[in-house]
Design a protein around this motif. Structure first.
Motif, mmCIF file in Angstrom:
data_model
loop_
_atom_site.group_PDB
_atom_site.id
_atom_site.type_symbol
_atom_site.label_atom_id
_atom_site.label_comp_id
_atom_site.label_asym_id
_atom_site.label_seq_id
_atom_site.Cartn_x
_atom_site.Cartn_y
_atom_site.Cartn_z
ATOM 1 N N UNK A 238 0.821 -1.202 0.000
ATOM 2 C CA UNK A 238 0.000 0.000 0.000
ATOM 3 C C UNK A 238 0.861 1.260 0.000
ATOM 4 N N UNK A 239 2.098 1.127 0.459
ATOM 5 C CA UNK A 239 3.010 2.265 0.524
ATOM 6 C C UNK A 239 3.681 2.543 -0.809
ATOM 7 N N UNK A 240 3.964 1.479 -1.550
ATOM 8 C CA UNK A 240 4.669 1.629 -2.818
ATOM 9 C C UNK A 240 5.191 0.287 -3.296
ATOM 10 N N UNK A 241 6.493 0.207 -3.605
ATOM 11 C CA UNK A 241 7.103 -1.044 -4.056
ATOM 12 C C UNK A 241 8.337 -1.346 -3.227
ATOM 13 N N UNK A 242 8.403 -2.586 -2.730
ATOM 14 C CA UNK A 242 9.595 -3.066 -2.021
ATOM 15 C C UNK A 242 10.433 -3.881 -2.994
ATOM 16 N N UNK A 243 11.750 -3.700 -2.918
ATOM 17 C CA UNK A 243 12.674 -4.454 -3.762
ATOM 18 C C UNK A 243 13.656 -5.224 -2.885
ATOM 19 N N UNK A 244 13.929 -6.445 -3.296
ATOM 20 C CA UNK A 244 14.990 -7.221 -2.669
ATOM 21 C C UNK A 244 16.062 -7.434 -3.726
ATOM 22 N N UNK A 245 17.099 -6.604 -3.667
ATOM 23 C CA UNK A 245 18.203 -6.702 -4.614
ATOM 24 C C UNK A 245 19.285 -7.640 -4.085
ATOM 25 N N UNK A 246 19.933 -8.328 -4.975
ATOM 26 C CA UNK A 246 21.195 -8.981 -4.648
ATOM 27 C C UNK A 246 22.274 -8.068 -5.183
ATOM 28 N N UNK A 247 23.051 -7.486 -4.266
ATOM 29 C CA UNK A 247 24.126 -6.599 -4.663
ATOM 30 C C UNK A 247 25.472 -7.299 -4.566
ATOM 31 N N UNK A 248 26.459 -6.764 -5.250
ATOM 32 C CA UNK A 248 27.799 -7.358 -5.230
ATOM 33 C C UNK A 248 28.843 -6.261 -5.145
ATOM 34 N N UNK A 249 29.823 -6.474 -4.276
ATOM 35 C CA UNK A 249 30.944 -5.541 -4.138
ATOM 36 C C UNK A 249 32.200 -6.338 -3.819
ATOM 37 N N UNK A 250 33.218 -6.167 -4.627
ATOM 38 C CA UNK A 250 34.495 -6.874 -4.426
ATOM 39 C C UNK A 250 34.310 -8.383 -4.313
ATOM 40 N N UNK A 251 33.407 -8.920 -5.120
ATOM 41 C CA UNK A 251 33.187 -10.355 -5.161
ATOM 42 C C UNK A 251 32.267 -10.886 -4.079
ATOM 43 N N UNK A 252 31.867 -10.038 -3.111
ATOM 44 C CA UNK A 252 30.980 -10.462 -2.028
ATOM 45 C C UNK A 252 29.549 -10.044 -2.342
ATOM 46 N N UNK A 253 28.611 -10.967 -2.136
ATOM 47 C CA UNK A 253 27.211 -10.666 -2.427
ATOM 48 C C UNK A 253 26.432 -10.392 -1.138
ATOM 49 N N UNK A 254 25.371 -9.638 -1.277
ATOM 50 C CA UNK A 254 24.551 -9.243 -0.128
ATOM 51 C C UNK A 254 23.130 -8.984 -0.597
ATOM 52 N N UNK A 255 22.165 -9.114 0.319
ATOM 53 C CA UNK A 255 20.779 -8.751 0.042
ATOM 54 C C UNK A 255 20.566 -7.307 0.482
ATOM 55 N N UNK A 256 20.073 -6.499 -0.444
ATOM 56 C CA UNK A 256 19.829 -5.083 -0.160
ATOM 57 C C UNK A 256 18.341 -4.810 -0.350
#
Length: 274
Positions: A238-256
């Motif tokens: 109801x607020x808008x859109x939520x995103x679950x990105x998989x990000x990568x930095x220096x070969x390490x991945x993370x959920x953003x």
């Protein structure tokens, strides 16, 4: 005289029935849960969250205090806590006034340091006072999500029950009441109805627009510099859109986790789980 006696007996019978009915109703109604808000805070950000929970629930509240308090200077906090973490040093706590055995639910608040609960919380857990208790963690952080600290709590505390947990970025404290209310409603501690949130869609390559949303959300946070969006899932609220990105930095991945509101406000990230 006989009529008077009958009237008195009838009155006693009605009082007996009413007393029995009240006793049965009380037996059917569960006793109110006794709640404690226990927190550790240096900059008062976590304290602000603790006070909000206390105001909404009427719970008892107590701050966790150290015999040798931390500095309020950020660099000095990081230096000391880092040394304690590396040396597995447990800072000494002052004795708690509350008897934790008296409480059904304990809200445990802390800032996230090095991706998990602050070192003084480690001292508390080592004492065993939370073993077998129902604990609801709440935390504030620069960017880290609550997932790792919740996992660490479950591993550190024998028989801990964790029905909910909530984390808020320090720069998004204006969003804190809604996040806390969701947990309090789900626990039945306040009245209300939560929005049913759908699962995120399957991860896929981000579009140019989604990449732009990701970059805008992390642009003001230096520690995310150099992070790129590899894939994304989304859901509509109801607020808008939520995103679950998989990000990568220096070969390490993370959920953003990023939210873009319908209001047109700039997108912002709510947590990073590394």
């Amino acid at each position: 005289m006989k009529k008077l006696v009958l009237m008195m007996l009838a009155g006693l019978f009605m009082m007996s029935c009413a007393s029995k009915q009240n006793a049965e109703q009380q037996a059917e109604e569960p006793a109110a849960k006794k709640v404690l808000v226990l927190y550790f805070s240096i900059t008062n950000t976590t304290k602000q969250m603790a006070e909000y929970i206390q105001q909404k629930t009427g719970a008892d509240m107590e701050a966790i205090e150290l015999e040798n308090a931390y500095s309020t200077v950020y660099d000095e906090i990081i230096k000391r806590s880092g040394e304690e973490r590396e040396g597995n040093v447990l800072p000494e706590l002052k004795s708690l006034k509350a008897n934790l055995a008296d409480y059904d639910i304990i809200f445990l608040g802390y800032p996230l340091w090095f991706g998990t609960y602050a070192q003084p919380i480690k001292t508390l857990l080592a004492s065993g006072v939370l073993n077998g208790k129902t604990v609801v963690p709440f935390c504030t952080s620069g960017s880290s999500g609550i997932k790792q600290s919740a996992t660490d709590l479950k591993q550190a505390v024998q028989g801990i029950q964790m029905p909910e947990c909530v984390g808020v970025r320090s720069s998004l404290m204006n969003k804190m009441p809604a996040a806390v209310d969701r947990v309090l409603i789900s626990l039945g501690l306040i009245e209300g109805q939560n929005e049913a949130l759908a699962d995120y869609s399957a991860q896929q390559a981000p579009t140019a627009e989604e990449t732009e949303i990701f970059n805008a959300a992390i642009s003001t946070y230096p520690m995310m510099n150099g992070t790129t969006a590899v894939s994304v899932g989304s859901r509509t609220t109801s607020l808008g859109t939520d995103y679950k990105f998989v990000g990568e930095a220096n070969g390490a991945k993370m959920d953003v986790y990023v939210t873009k509101e319908n209001s047109g406000a700039a997108p912002y990230f709510t947590a990073v789980d590394r």
